[in-house]
Design a protein around this motif. Structure first.
Motif, PDB file in Angstrom:
ATOM      1  N   SER A   4       1.032  -1.045   0.271  1.00  0.00           N
ATOM      2  CA  SER A   4       0.381   0.172   0.145  1.00  0.00           C
ATOM      3  C   SER A   4       0.584   0.861   0.416  1.00  0.00           C
ATOM      4  CB  SER A   4      -1.390   0.028   1.426  1.00  0.00           C
ATOM      5  OG  SER A   4      -0.352  -0.056   2.542  1.00  0.00           O
ATOM      6  N   PHE A   5       2.037   1.118   0.145  1.00  0.00           N
ATOM      7  CA  PHE A   5       3.349   2.590   0.156  1.00  0.00           C
ATOM      8  C   PHE A   5       3.647   3.079  -1.630  1.00  0.00           C
ATOM      9  CE2 PHE A   5       3.653   0.562   4.692  1.00  0.00           C
ATOM     10  CZ  PHE A   5       4.458   1.402   4.793  1.00  0.00           C
ATOM     11  N   PRO A   6       2.881   4.151  -1.456  1.00  0.00           N
ATOM     12  CA  PRO A   6       3.436   4.602  -2.845  1.00  0.00           C
ATOM     13  C   PRO A   6       4.500   5.067  -2.817  1.00  0.00           C
ATOM     14  CG  PRO A   6       2.213   5.866  -1.162  1.00  0.00           C
ATOM     15  CD  PRO A   6       1.897   5.211  -0.444  1.00  0.00           C
ATOM     16  N   GLU A   7       5.149   5.046  -2.323  1.00  0.00           N
ATOM     17  CA  GLU A   7       6.516   4.447  -2.750  1.00  0.00           C
ATOM     18  C   GLU A   7       7.733   2.999  -3.720  1.00  0.00           C
ATOM     19  OE1 GLU A   7       5.445   7.298   0.491  1.00  0.00           O
ATOM     20  OE2 GLU A   7       5.658   5.290   0.541  1.00  0.00           O
ATOM     21  N   LEU A   8       6.728   2.280  -2.764  1.00  0.00           N
ATOM     22  CA  LEU A   8       7.341   0.981  -3.192  1.00  0.00           C
ATOM     23  C   LEU A   8       6.837   0.288  -4.980  1.00  0.00           C
ATOM     24  CD1 LEU A   8       8.367  -1.947  -2.946  1.00  0.00           C
ATOM     25  CD2 LEU A   8       6.130  -1.955  -2.392  1.00  0.00           C
ATOM     26  N   ASN A   9       7.789   0.951  -5.609  1.00  0.00           N
ATOM     27  CA  ASN A   9       7.966   0.800  -7.259  1.00  0.00           C
ATOM     28  C   ASN A   9       7.500  -1.192  -7.602  1.00  0.00           C
ATOM     29  OD1 ASN A   9       8.991   2.972  -7.419  1.00  0.00           O
ATOM     30  ND2 ASN A   9      11.185   2.371  -7.579  1.00  0.00           N
ATOM     31  N   ASN A  10       8.276  -2.002  -7.216  1.00  0.00           N
ATOM     32  CA  ASN A  10       8.017  -3.663  -7.559  1.00  0.00           C
ATOM     33  C   ASN A  10       7.432  -4.728  -6.314  1.00  0.00           C
ATOM     34  OD1 ASN A  10       9.180  -2.383 -10.341  1.00  0.00           O
ATOM     35  ND2 ASN A  10      11.278  -1.924  -8.899  1.00  0.00           N
ATOM     36  N   TYR A  11       6.311  -4.828  -6.821  1.00  0.00           N
ATOM     37  CA  TYR A  11       5.402  -5.350  -5.151  1.00  0.00           C
ATOM     38  C   TYR A  11       4.685  -6.616  -6.099  1.00  0.00           C
ATOM     39  CZ  TYR A  11       1.686  -2.921  -6.085  1.00  0.00           C
ATOM     40  OH  TYR A  11      -0.016  -2.094  -6.969  1.00  0.00           O
ATOM     41  N   VAL A  12       3.792  -7.275  -5.686  1.00  0.00           N
ATOM     42  CA  VAL A  12       3.112  -8.516  -5.699  1.00  0.00           C
ATOM     43  C   VAL A  12       2.416  -8.752  -5.044  1.00  0.00           C
ATOM     44  CG1 VAL A  12       2.165 -10.821  -6.799  1.00  0.00           C
ATOM     45  CG2 VAL A  12       4.333  -8.970  -8.151  1.00  0.00           C
ATOM     46  N   TYR A  13       1.290  -8.677  -4.701  1.00  0.00           N
ATOM     47  CA  TYR A  13       0.529  -8.624  -3.965  1.00  0.00           C
ATOM     48  C   TYR A  13      -0.864  -9.867  -3.557  1.00  0.00           C
ATOM     49  CZ  TYR A  13      -3.106  -7.701   0.615  1.00  0.00           C
ATOM     50  OH  TYR A  13      -3.862  -7.392   1.788  1.00  0.00           O
ATOM     51  N   VAL A  14      -0.657 -10.818  -2.738  1.00  0.00           N
ATOM     52  CA  VAL A  14      -1.276 -11.611  -2.894  1.00  0.00           C
ATOM     53  C   VAL A  14      -2.225 -12.111  -1.623  1.00  0.00           C
ATOM     54  CG1 VAL A  14      -1.164 -14.209  -3.094  1.00  0.00           C
ATOM     55  CG2 VAL A  14       0.795 -13.228  -3.968  1.00  0.00           C
ATOM     56  N   GLY A  15      -3.566 -12.657  -1.896  1.00  0.00           N
ATOM     57  CA  GLY A  15      -4.773 -12.755  -0.893  1.00  0.00           C
ATOM     58  C   GLY A  15      -5.303 -13.688  -1.255  1.00  0.00           C
ATOM     59  N   THR A  16      -6.122 -13.882  -0.221  1.00  0.00           N
ATOM     60  CA  THR A  16      -7.218 -15.165  -1.001  1.00  0.00           C
ATOM     61  C   THR A  16      -8.818 -14.694  -0.386  1.00  0.00           C
ATOM     62  OG1 THR A  16      -8.397 -16.995  -0.063  1.00  0.00           O
ATOM     63  CG2 THR A  16      -6.999 -15.519   1.128  1.00  0.00           C
ATOM     64  N   MET A  17     -10.011 -15.519  -0.912  1.00  0.00           N
ATOM     65  CA  MET A  17     -11.599 -15.412  -0.225  1.00  0.00           C
ATOM     66  C   MET A  17     -11.820 -16.150   0.293  1.00  0.00           C
ATOM     67  SD  MET A  17     -12.634 -12.286  -1.280  1.00  0.00           S
ATOM     68  CE  MET A  17     -14.239 -12.240  -0.703  1.00  0.00           C
ATOM     69  N   SER A  18     -10.879 -17.411   0.782  1.00  0.00           N
ATOM     70  CA  SER A  18     -11.072 -18.424   0.908  1.00  0.00           C
ATOM     71  C   SER A  18     -11.025 -18.406   3.239  1.00  0.00           C
ATOM     72  CB  SER A  18     -10.311 -19.562   0.812  1.00  0.00           C
ATOM     73  OG  SER A  18      -9.485 -19.944  -0.864  1.00  0.00           O
ATOM     74  N   LYS A  19     -11.257 -17.876   2.792  1.00  0.00           N
ATOM     75  CA  LYS A  19     -10.538 -17.617   4.712  1.00  0.00           C
ATOM     76  C   LYS A  19     -12.410 -17.335   5.260  1.00  0.00           C
ATOM     77  CE  LYS A  19      -5.796 -18.791   6.609  1.00  0.00           C
ATOM     78  NZ  LYS A  19      -5.624 -19.004   5.154  1.00  0.00           N
ATOM     79  N   VAL A  20     -12.642 -16.185   4.456  1.00  0.00           N
ATOM     80  CA  VAL A  20     -13.363 -15.569   4.431  1.00  0.00           C
ATOM     81  C   VAL A  20     -15.071 -16.329   3.995  1.00  0.00           C
ATOM     82  CG1 VAL A  20     -14.615 -12.944   3.535  1.00  0.00           C
ATOM     83  CG2 VAL A  20     -12.029 -13.319   3.758  1.00  0.00           C
ATOM     84  N   VAL A  21     -14.575 -16.732   3.035  1.00  0.00           N
ATOM     85  CA  VAL A  21     -16.726 -17.066   2.550  1.00  0.00           C
ATOM     86  C   VAL A  21     -16.533 -18.673   3.666  1.00  0.00           C
ATOM     87  CG1 VAL A  21     -18.110 -17.530   0.954  1.00  0.00           C
ATOM     88  CG2 VAL A  21     -16.314 -16.045   0.639  1.00  0.00           C
ATOM     89  N   ALA A  22     -15.532 -19.437   2.337  1.00  0.00           N
ATOM     90  CA  ALA A  22     -16.190 -20.807   2.963  1.00  0.00           C
ATOM     91  C   ALA A  22     -14.267 -21.803   2.419  1.00  0.00           C
ATOM     92  CB  ALA A  22     -16.686 -21.012   2.292  1.00  0.00           C
ATOM     93  N   PRO A  23     -13.376 -22.572   3.723  1.00  0.00           N
ATOM     94  CA  PRO A  23     -12.089 -22.849   3.213  1.00  0.00           C
ATOM     95  C   PRO A  23     -12.541 -23.605   1.502  1.00  0.00           C
ATOM     96  CG  PRO A  23     -13.112 -23.790   5.210  1.00  0.00           C
ATOM     97  CD  PRO A  23     -13.883 -23.172   4.321  1.00  0.00           C
TER      98      PRO A  23
END
Length: 478
Positions: free
Chosen positions: A305-324
């Motif tokens: 989320s830091f705008p200063e960071l140039n190179n990133y890949v952010y990984v997340g999941t919906m599995s824990k939120v809705v159902a495994p």
């Protein structure tokens, strides 16, 4: 894990036989002779290559031959072992039906399993999900969803997801910078295959998350382990690697709640990581695997989320939120060239994701059902966390160190005495309690004297019963 066996091999290049086959045949000979027994652990490929003075790829090829021919079997996050199926060959007799029956009964009697941190499926919004799923098939334009669509995922779903990430996690992305996958592990695999090439290096946390390491190794990259303390990843060790290695392509981190220790990466180290990433052109791969369940004021914002960071890949999941069982993960990056590579690779192995399920989850988000579920689940898990903490205080206070986590679905338990974890895990199995062996967190068998105690999917009765057993066994091994 102790691996006392030593391969006695003199490579003879005049034999006319490939070196990797010489290694494989020598190991087979040791198995047949009884020097290696079923269940014995073999050295890691890196260690054996150093011992023999050979290229690591040669050892990897030898192990692959042994695996294909069923002499050895790799066990996830543990290592490579002589196959247990060879017991009959070693003993010269077949196991009796009684022994086989006992083994089967023992395997099926694992009543309590401490997993990586799975959510409680009993509170998942299954009814709501089934309702909207049926509604989708009742729409007049349902035929439009039966064809091929964008491999990146449903556009509207990505648009809503980007708004959620921007609003709740301080990100600065749009729907064209999000890619939907079948779970976070698929996101990790696609990223590794598209970002890395043989000869690249990836910095990883140690202890850390081995499935991600496997994805990097599969892409041909080599891993550089960095230790973790109470402030998270030790940045000074990364600087040491940078001074010695010019091919570091990525840094893989779980900064919000480090896996498996649950510690949060300090702000000072986050800022230093951003500085190093920008200076050396290194991509930060951020795995934010359990951001949703936070019990404090608010979750720590991602490094991505830091705008200063140039190179990133952010990984997340919906599995824990809705159902495994719901396999919806995602990755976000501003690198459109990387996204194009990921899309091209995705088409080869999986033309598109589950568009109908994406539409169903989208409907739940629009209705507010997902927000309502997260609020309900957060209360549920906070209460369960507090209950587990009271049990740990009751049974393990004088035996192990642990802290009250501010979120997530697991504790990190560190016994005050150094334990033989092979003995501990086997004793627990005899009492129908299964924990993850600490070697599954460690880099090439390095010593980790601690374990991750997850509580999300277990009942209070199971938790109290098993934690008492764990305490009794740890106390008996001091």
């Amino acid at each position: 894990m102790i691996r006392p066996w030593k391969l006695e091999l003199e490579v003879d290049k005049k034999l006319g036989k490939a070196v990797y086959l010489q290694i494989a045949d020598t190991i087979i000979k040791d198995i047949k002779s009884g020097r290696l027994q079923p269940g014995d652990a073999l050295p890691g490929s890196r260690n054996l290559s150093l011992l023999l003075g050979l290229n690591r790829n040669t050892v990897v090829a030898a192990y692959q031959v042994l695996t294909n021919e069923e002499w050895v079997e790799p066990k996830e996050r543990q290592g490579i072992f002589v196959s247990d199926k060879l017991s009959a060959l070693q003993l010269g007799v077949k196991k009796s039906k009684t022994e086989s029956k006992k083994k089967t009964e023992s395997n099926t009697a694992l009543l309590i399993n401490f997993d990586d941190g799975h959510p409680d499926s009993k509170i998942a919004p299954i009814t709501e999900l089934a309702r909207v799923y049926r509604q989708i098939f009742d729409r007049k334009a349902k035929w439009q969803m039966m064809g091929y669509v964008d491999p990146s995922g449903d556009a509207e779903f990505r648009r809503v997801l980007s708004k959620m990430l921007n609003h709740q996690r301080g990100m600065h992305i749009n729907e064209d910078e999000i890619f939907i996958t079948r779970g976070s592990q698929m996101a990790m695999f696609l990223t590794a295959q598209s970002l890395l090439k043989p000869g690249d290096y990836v910095v990883v946390e140690n202890p850390g998350y081995m499935p991600a390491w496997n994805a990097f190794n599969h892409a041909g990259a080599q891993l550089l382990p960095v230790s973790v303390d109470e402030e998270g990843l030790i940045v000074e060790e990364i600087i040491g690697h940078l001074k010695q290695n010019k091919n570091i392509k990525a840094i893989y981190i779980t900064p919000h709640r480090q896996y498996p220790t649950t510690v949060t990466l300090s702000l000072a180290r986050r800022l230093k990581l951003i500085e190093l990433s920008n200076e050396y052109g290194i991509t930060i791969i951020e795995d934010d695997y359990d951001n949703e369940f936070h019990f404090g004021y608010r979750p720590i914002l991602p490094i991505s989320s830091f705008p200063e960071l140039n190179n990133y890949v952010y990984v997340g999941t919906m599995s824990k939120v809705v159902a495994p069982a719901l396999r919806i993960g995602y990755l976000a990056t501003a690198d459109h060239s990387l996204l194009n590579k990921i899309a091209d690779l995705r088409k080869i192995i999986d033309v598109q994701g589950d568009v109908i399920m994406e539409q169903a989850v989208l409907q739940l988000i629009k209705e507010g059902a997902v927000k309502k579920h997260i609020k309900k689940a957060t209360v549920h898990y906070r209460n369960k966390r507090d209950f587990v903490f009271s049990l740990l205080e009751k049974y393990l206070k004088n035996t192990a160190d642990f802290k009250l986590p501010d979120g997530g679905l697991a504790f990190w338990i560190k016994p005050k005495a150094n334990l033989n974890w092979d003995v501990v895990t086997n004793l627990l199995l005899e009492h129908n309690v299964k924990i993850i062996h600490p070697v599954r967190y460690s880099f090439e068998g390095s010593l980790v004297n601690g374990f991750r105690l997850s509580y999300g999917s277990l009942s209070e009765e199971q938790l109290e019963h098993s934690i008492k057993i764990i305490a009794d066994i740890i106390n008996s091994q001091k």
